[in-house]
Scaffold this active site. Structure first.
Site, PDB file in Angstrom:
ATOM      1  NE  ARG A  65      -3.956   2.051   2.270  1.00  0.00           N
ATOM      2  CZ  ARG A  65      -4.128   2.917   3.275  1.00  0.00           C
ATOM      3  NH1 ARG A  65      -3.382   2.810   4.369  1.00  0.00           N
ATOM      4  NH2 ARG A  65      -5.030   3.863   3.189  1.00  0.00           N
ATOM      5  CG  ASN A  97      -0.677   8.327   3.255  1.00  0.00           C
ATOM      6  OD1 ASN A  97      -1.079   7.294   2.704  1.00  0.00           O
ATOM      7  ND2 ASN A  97      -0.114   9.321   2.588  1.00  0.00           N
TER       8      ASN A  97
HETATM    9  C1  HEM Z   1      -8.938   1.464  -6.073  1.00  0.00           C
HETATM   10  C2  HEM Z   1      -8.841   2.396  -5.155  1.00  0.00           C
HETATM   11  C3  HEM Z   1      -8.419   2.121  -3.746  1.00  0.00           C
HETATM   12  C4  HEM Z   1      -9.018   2.590  -2.633  1.00  0.00           C
HETATM   13  C5  HEM Z   1     -10.222   3.502  -2.574  1.00  0.00           C
HETATM   14  C6  HEM Z   1      -8.313   2.049  -1.512  1.00  0.00           C
HETATM   15  C7  HEM Z   1      -8.622   2.320  -0.187  1.00  0.00           C
HETATM   16  C8  HEM Z   1      -8.075   1.655   0.893  1.00  0.00           C
HETATM   17  C9  HEM Z   1      -8.436   1.865   2.263  1.00  0.00           C
HETATM   18  C10 HEM Z   1      -9.472   2.874   2.753  1.00  0.00           C
HETATM   19  C11 HEM Z   1      -7.730   1.010   3.018  1.00  0.00           C
HETATM   20  C12 HEM Z   1      -7.804   0.841   4.533  1.00  0.00           C
HETATM   21  C13 HEM Z   1      -6.841   1.760   5.238  1.00  0.00           C
HETATM   22  C14 HEM Z   1      -7.106   1.711   6.729  1.00  0.00           C
HETATM   23  O1  HEM Z   1      -8.085   2.298   7.153  1.00  0.00           O
HETATM   24  O2  HEM Z   1      -6.345   1.057   7.448  1.00  0.00           O
HETATM   25  C15 HEM Z   1      -6.906   0.249   2.127  1.00  0.00           C
HETATM   26  C16 HEM Z   1      -6.047  -0.739   2.522  1.00  0.00           C
HETATM   27  C17 HEM Z   1      -5.154  -1.362   1.664  1.00  0.00           C
HETATM   28  N1  HEM Z   1      -4.964  -1.065   0.332  1.00  0.00           N
HETATM   29 FE1  HEM Z   1      -6.160   0.055  -0.818  1.00  0.00          FE
HETATM   30  N2  HEM Z   1      -7.298   1.271  -1.960  1.00  0.00           N
HETATM   31  C18 HEM Z   1      -7.311   1.278  -3.325  1.00  0.00           C
HETATM   32  C19 HEM Z   1      -6.409   0.664  -4.159  1.00  0.00           C
HETATM   33  C20 HEM Z   1      -5.303  -0.028  -3.731  1.00  0.00           C
HETATM   34  C21 HEM Z   1      -4.201  -0.431  -4.560  1.00  0.00           C
HETATM   35  C22 HEM Z   1      -4.055  -0.091  -6.044  1.00  0.00           C
HETATM   36  C23 HEM Z   1      -3.333  -1.100  -3.773  1.00  0.00           C
HETATM   37  C24 HEM Z   1      -1.997  -1.704  -4.116  1.00  0.00           C
HETATM   38  C25 HEM Z   1      -1.646  -2.151  -5.300  1.00  0.00           C
HETATM   39  C26 HEM Z   1      -3.919  -1.148  -2.453  1.00  0.00           C
HETATM   40  C27 HEM Z   1      -3.390  -1.823  -1.381  1.00  0.00           C
HETATM   41  C28 HEM Z   1      -3.954  -1.860  -0.125  1.00  0.00           C
HETATM   42  C29 HEM Z   1      -3.485  -2.733   0.931  1.00  0.00           C
HETATM   43  C30 HEM Z   1      -2.410  -3.804   0.804  1.00  0.00           C
HETATM   44  C31 HEM Z   1      -4.234  -2.421   2.066  1.00  0.00           C
HETATM   45  C32 HEM Z   1      -4.083  -3.009   3.464  1.00  0.00           C
HETATM   46  C33 HEM Z   1      -3.105  -2.144   4.219  1.00  0.00           C
HETATM   47  C34 HEM Z   1      -2.676  -2.655   5.575  1.00  0.00           C
HETATM   48  O3  HEM Z   1      -3.004  -3.766   5.968  1.00  0.00           O
HETATM   49  O4  HEM Z   1      -1.983  -1.904   6.251  1.00  0.00           O
HETATM   50  N3  HEM Z   1      -5.093  -0.465  -2.456  1.00  0.00           N
HETATM   51  N4  HEM Z   1      -7.113   0.680   0.834  1.00  0.00           N
END
Ligand code: HEM
Ligand SMILES: *[C@@H]1O[C@H](CO)[C@@H](O)[C@H](O)[C@H]1NC(C)=O
Ligand SMILES: *[C@@H]1O[C@H](CO)[C@@H](O)[C@H](O)[C@H]1NC(C)=O
Ligand SMILES: *[C@@H]1O[C@H](CO)[C@@H](O)[C@H](O)[C@H]1NC(C)=O
Ligand SMILES: *[C@@H]1O[C@H](CO)[C@@H](O)[C@H](O)[C@H]1NC(C)=O
Ligand SMILES: *[C@@H]1O[C@H](CO)[C@@H](O)[C@H](O)[C@H]1NC(C)=O
Ligand SMILES: *[C@@H]1O[C@H](CO)[C@@H](O)[C@H](O)[C@H]1NC(C)=O
Ligand SMILES: *[C@@H]1O[C@H](CO)[C@@H](O)[C@H](O)[C@H]1NC(C)=O
Ligand SMILES: *[C@@H]1O[C@H](CO)[C@@H](O)[C@H](O)[C@H]1NC(C)=O
Ligand SMILES: *[C@@H]1O[C@H](CO)[C@@H](O)[C@H](O)[C@H]1NC(C)=O
Ligand SMILES: *[C@@H]1O[C@H](CO)[C@@H](O)[C@H](O)[C@H]1NC(C)=O
Ligand SMILES: *[C@@H]1O[C@H](CO)[C@@H](O)[C@H](O)[C@H]1NC(C)=O
Length: 351
Positions: A65, A97
């Site tokens: 992420r 972030n």
């Molecule tokens: C398509 C649009 C996307 C949105 C709206 C989005 C939004 C989010 C949100 C809100 C979270 C949770 C953060 C939290 O509250 O802890 C999250 C987690 C995550 N996102 Fe996305 N994301 C998107 C695309 C992506 C992409 C393109 C990747 C990587 C290639 C990605 C990888 C991750 C990962 C691995 C997590 C888990 C993070 C953790 O465990 O710390 N996301 N995302």
């Protein structure tokens, strides 16, 4: 019969077109960029990621992420790693972030090991790109070569993180646009969203779906009711007690980077409004179905899309800098050194 022959032919043709289409011409990043100048660079990053993963496997999601969030704001230039100063709120302290982004200490450990071996050569941006790849291997056995040669930026603004990172409340049009601005296709957007097959989310990111969704429905009707009940238990209504609580993004295989995310989406188990949005346009829905049915095909596309994500707006050649410490731009460290030197001189001068 004809279809069986035509399909492989079409695949070959599209591979050919892909290889020669100008859209895929990649900056000047090169595989093995540090072959001569720092041959152990990629190994040192891998050692740092391996050690962190052994301690806490959730680190893989954090680093993947972090890479995405770096690349979407001023390109993949390590700007997400820069600390805020008295004068500037940096990307890492923007709401998308902070407090959710994590794994900075893994990048620091890799940078320290690399600087001890080959100082001033390897950018923080490349270290993050390598670390995201190593995380994909550890969490999903998805392996790919990372073209490198990125230079570090010296600007990091929270406002730009807010403006460029897609919100979990986004609809399909907004998601497609957010990726199109970075030259990533709608299909690549769906492919990369598969990263939501690992890691966690804090409660506020999906709260809108489980409490007070609309005047007619408390719970988002496109969310599985059983899952919504589970989420309500994990995330009590009172925000002040659930703001730091996290839940897994993928209910099926929460710790494996795989295509189960797409299977879950089809079962109304997508966590965010933005996840669910992938089923609101025929084109995207078809891609979700395809990924759900073809784990190997998705993994190949994911690897390719990660490489393309790693090319977004990169600085190469003589632009940017090789940061000495990933937390600070070099001018900041030089200022400190000069200050100390001047003080020494003035001490010498007064004695
Ligand atoms: C398509 C649009 C996307 C949105 C709206 C989005 C939004 C989010 C949100 C809100 C979270 C949770 C953060 C939290 O509250 O802890 C999250 C987690 C995550 N996102 Fe996305 N994301 C998107 C695309 C992506 C992409 C393109 C990747 C990587 C290639 C990605 C990888 C991750 C990962 C691995 C997590 C888990 C993070 C953790 O465990 O710390 N996301 N995302
Ligand atoms: C570095 O070495 C690898 C393996 O020999 C090779 O594939 C790659 O092209 C080299 N890269 C550069 C920039 O020299
Ligand atoms: C190990 O992981 C935990 C979180 O699970 C973290 O608090 C701790 O700092 C990590 N220790 C090391 C040595 O990385
Ligand atoms: C912060 O801003 C003040 C006033 O604009 C300026 O004097 C100072 O040099 C700045 N400090 C840094 C570290 O940029
Ligand atoms: C990882 O993937 C490779 C092919 O890319 C395969 O040969 C290997 O068996 C896989 N390893 C595991 C543990 O699944
Ligand atoms: C998506 O959101 C944008 C901005 O809020 C809005 O203008 C647009 O109508 C929405 N599209 C759909 C299909 O709901
Ligand atoms: C997208 O592609 C166009 C045309 O090739 C280019 O001018 C632009 O800089 C690219 N933008 C990004 C974010 O890579
Ligand atoms: C629920 O939302 C409505 C508007 O959609 C608002 O008037 C009401 O105060 C909200 N209730 C709670 C408990 O948040
Ligand atoms: C929310 O929880 C906090 C801390 O436990 C408590 O002080 C506050 O009264 C609660 N608010 C509501 C609306 O229940
Ligand atoms: C959430 O974590 C932050 C940082 O550790 C802390 O300052 C804050 O009080 C926590 N909030 C709740 C509701 O526990
Ligand atoms: C559907 O997707 C294909 C390939 O990704 C694209 O060429 C086409 O323009 C899309 N159509 C619509 C209606 O979005
Ligand atoms: C950032 O880098 C550019 C060129 O790379 C340089 O002109 C500028 O002075 C630098 N700014 C800071 C604050 O270091």
């Amino acid at each position: 019969m004809l279809k069986q022959i035509m399909l492989p032919l079409l695949k070959l043709l599209s591979l050919f077109l892909l290889a020669f289409s100008p859209a895929t011409v990649q900056a000047q990043l090169k595989i093995g960029f540090y072959n001569k100048t720092c041959p152990s660079a990629e190994t040192l990053v891998k050692q740092s990621v391996d050690a962190a993963f052994t301690n806490n496997s959730g680190i893989a999601a954090g680093l993947i992420r972090m890479f995405f969030h770096d690349c979407f704001v001023r390109g993949c230039d390590g700007s997400v790693l820069i600390d805020s100063t008295a004068n500037n709120t940096a990307e890492k302290d923007a709401p998308p972030n902070n407090p959710s982004l994590h794994g900075f200490e893994v990048i620091d450990a890799a940078k320290t090991a690399i600087e001890a071996t080959c100082p001033n050569v390897v950018s923080c941006a490349d270290i993050l790109a390598f670390a995201a790849r190593d995380s994909s291997v550890l969490a999903g056995n998805i392996s790919f070569k990372v073209p490198a040669g990125r230079r570090d930026g010296n600007i990091s603004r929270a406002s730009e993180a807010n403006a460029n990172l897609p919100s979990p409340l986004s609809n399909a049009t907004q998601l497609i646009n957010a990726f199109a601005v970075k030259n990533l296709t709608a299909d690549e957007m769906v492919t990369l969203s598969g990263a939501h097959s690992i890691g966690v989310s804090h409660c506020p990111a999906f709260r809108n779906r489980i409490y007070n969704f609309s005047s007619t429905s408390k719970v988002d009707p496109t969310l599985s009711l059983a899952y919504a009940t589970l989420l309500q238990l994990a995330c009590p209504f009172n925000t002040s007690t659930s703001g730091n609580t996290t839940v897994a993004l993928d209910l099926i295989t929460p710790a494996v980077l795989d295509n189960a995310y797409y299977v879950g989406l089809q079962l109304s188990l997508g966590l965010f409004t933005s996840d669910q949005a992938l089923l609101t346009q025929a084109n995207l829905t078809a891609a979700v179905k395809d990924n759900a049915e073809h784990p190997g095909g998705w993994a190949t596309k994911f690897a390719r899309a990660m490489v393309k994500l790693g090319n977004v707006d990169v600085k190469t050649g003589n632009t940017g800098e090789i940061r000495k410490n990933c937390h600070f731009v070099n001018s900041a460290s030089i200022d400190v050194e000069l200050y100390v030197d001047e003080e020494k001189e003035s001490l010498v001068a007064t004695t």
